[in-house]
Enzyme design. Structure first.
Site, PDB file in Angstrom:
ATOM      1  N   ASP A 160       0.825  -1.215   0.000  1.00  0.00           N
ATOM      2  CA  ASP A 160       0.000   0.000   0.000  1.00  0.00           C
ATOM      3  C   ASP A 160       0.856   1.262   0.000  1.00  0.00           C
ATOM      4  O   ASP A 160       2.069   1.200   0.195  1.00  0.00           O
ATOM      5  CB  ASP A 160      -0.961  -0.007   1.205  1.00  0.00           C
ATOM      6  CG  ASP A 160      -0.298  -0.508   2.491  1.00  0.00           C
ATOM      7  OD1 ASP A 160       0.934  -0.421   2.586  1.00  0.00           O
ATOM      8  OD2 ASP A 160      -1.021  -0.973   3.391  1.00  0.00           O
ATOM      9  N   ASN A 218      -7.539  -2.525  14.267  1.00  0.00           N
ATOM     10  CA  ASN A 218      -8.952  -2.713  13.922  1.00  0.00           C
ATOM     11  C   ASN A 218      -9.135  -3.918  12.989  1.00  0.00           C
ATOM     12  O   ASN A 218     -10.219  -4.127  12.456  1.00  0.00           O
ATOM     13  CB  ASN A 218      -9.523  -1.444  13.278  1.00  0.00           C
ATOM     14  CG  ASN A 218      -8.842  -1.107  11.952  1.00  0.00           C
ATOM     15  OD1 ASN A 218      -7.961  -1.819  11.495  1.00  0.00           O
ATOM     16  ND2 ASN A 218      -9.261  -0.011  11.344  1.00  0.00           N
ATOM     17  N   HIS A 258      -7.470  -4.439  10.084  1.00  0.00           N
ATOM     18  CA  HIS A 258      -7.234  -4.226   8.647  1.00  0.00           C
ATOM     19  C   HIS A 258      -5.992  -4.977   8.177  1.00  0.00           C
ATOM     20  O   HIS A 258      -5.083  -5.265   8.939  1.00  0.00           O
ATOM     21  CB  HIS A 258      -7.180  -2.734   8.297  1.00  0.00           C
ATOM     22  CG  HIS A 258      -5.953  -2.010   8.747  1.00  0.00           C
ATOM     23  ND1 HIS A 258      -5.936  -0.645   8.943  1.00  0.00           N
ATOM     24  CD2 HIS A 258      -4.692  -2.426   9.025  1.00  0.00           C
ATOM     25  CE1 HIS A 258      -4.727  -0.271   9.308  1.00  0.00           C
ATOM     26  NE2 HIS A 258      -3.957  -1.336   9.371  1.00  0.00           N
ATOM     27  N   GLU A 294      -9.862  -1.647   5.249  1.00  0.00           N
ATOM     28  CA  GLU A 294     -10.442  -1.311   6.543  1.00  0.00           C
ATOM     29  C   GLU A 294     -11.735  -2.084   6.800  1.00  0.00           C
ATOM     30  O   GLU A 294     -12.412  -2.485   5.837  1.00  0.00           O
ATOM     31  CB  GLU A 294     -10.759   0.193   6.580  1.00  0.00           C
ATOM     32  CG  GLU A 294      -9.545   1.105   6.396  1.00  0.00           C
ATOM     33  CD  GLU A 294      -8.793   1.336   7.692  1.00  0.00           C
ATOM     34  OE1 GLU A 294      -8.488   0.357   8.400  1.00  0.00           O
ATOM     35  OE2 GLU A 294      -8.491   2.502   7.998  1.00  0.00           O
TER      36      GLU A 294
HETATM   37  P1  PGA Z   1       1.861  -1.554  12.781  1.00  0.00           P
HETATM   38  O1  PGA Z   1       0.805  -1.550  11.588  1.00  0.00           O
HETATM   39  O2  PGA Z   1       2.866  -2.604  12.413  1.00  0.00           O
HETATM   40  O3  PGA Z   1       2.464  -0.182  12.763  1.00  0.00           O
HETATM   41  O4  PGA Z   1       1.119  -1.897  14.021  1.00  0.00           O
HETATM   42  C1  PGA Z   1       0.285  -2.761  11.172  1.00  0.00           C
HETATM   43  C2  PGA Z   1      -0.752  -2.540  10.100  1.00  0.00           C
HETATM   44  O5  PGA Z   1      -1.467  -1.541  10.168  1.00  0.00           O
HETATM   45  O6  PGA Z   1      -0.837  -3.373   9.197  1.00  0.00           O
END
Ligand code: PGA
Length: 251
Positions: free
Chosen positions: A67, A136, A138, A143
């Site tokens: 992404d 959350n 995702h 999302e």
């Molecule tokens: P993080 O993000 O490793 O900074 O917790 C993980 C994600 O959002 O896929």
């Protein structure tokens, strides 16, 4: 799903880096999907270390980043493109021509998304996707929602996700772009293999919902339960809310 639980985040990163180095030895032209975020920073540092020791060879591998923020170009230090160069690609023997990124400054995100899907198909599909998980649930920037996009697309970021990315934007979540380009859930699920990496107690609740809860678009990571070849790599903190039975079954 195979669940592997390590004593610490450092051990989880090392274990996954070793696994990737072995995969590259077995399949030098591996086609990888790679994540950004805080979680994989240790993994990338370990891969750099293995590469310097001559134990991880990226020379024939191809990578697709999951992404990118809309509006940020490759040279912007806050872009995921720059993050990947800083943490991994500038330090391993990978050819720039074999690194693929979504262009956050593309004039048409539709064309950009279609270009990315075509490139993935032309590479023969993704062999292995490494994923983090948002708190959350995702995956990439897919999302939680009542429905999910199958293909690469432009996603609207939830405030919670923008807050989780504030560290890249001087701590101010309002500076985090509202939109991002992301592989779709179908793009991810079409990979031949998937590894989900999660560490730290802040991820324990969502890891449990993703692995042991119902399959629902409200927890996009729960869709991984439908994939035949998923390994979930955890440290003991991220695994803390799994049932004893699952924890005992993990090697
Ligand atoms: P993080 O993000 O490793 O900074 O917790 C993980 C994600 O959002 O896929």
């Amino acid at each position: 799903m195979r669940i592997v639980i390590h004593a610490s985040a450092a051990a989880a990163s090392r274990g996954l880096a070793d696994f990737l180095a072995r995969s590259l030895r077995r399949t030098p032209a591996l086609v990888l999907g790679l994540p950004t975020g805080r979680t994989p920073i240790g993994l990338y540092a370990d891969l750099v270390h293995l590469s310097r020791q001559g134990r991880a060879d990226f020379s024939r591998a191809m990578t697709f980043n999951l992404d990118e923020f809309v509006g940020l170009g490759a040279r912007d230090p806050r872009s995921y493109h720059a993050f990947m160069r800083r943490n991994l690609f500038d330090h391993v023997n990978v050819a720039s021509s074999r690194l693929q990124f979504l262009n956050g400054r593309a004039r048409s995100w539709r064309r950009e998304a279609a270009r990315y899907e075509r490139l993935i198909a032309a590479a023969g599909g993704l062999d292995l996707v490494i994923l983090g998980i948002g708190d959350n649930g995702h995956l990439g920037f897919n999302e939680p929602a009542s429905s999910l996009e199958p293909h690469t697309h432009c996603a609207v970021l939830r405030p919670r996700t923008r807050r989780a990315n504030a560290w890249l934007f001087g701590g101010d979540w309002r500076r985090v772009p509202r939109r991002a380009l992301s592989m779709g859930i179908g793009t991810i699920l079409s990979a031949r293999g998937v590894v989900l990496l999660a560490t730290g107690s802040a991820k324990a609740a969502i890891v449990r919902r993703a692995i042991a809860g119902p399959v629902t678009t409200r927890v996009p990571a729960s869709l991984l339960q439908l994939h035949p070849n998923v390994v979930v790599v955890l440290d003991r903190h991220a695994a803390a809310r799994l049932s004893r039975r699952r924890r005992r079954a993990a090697p």
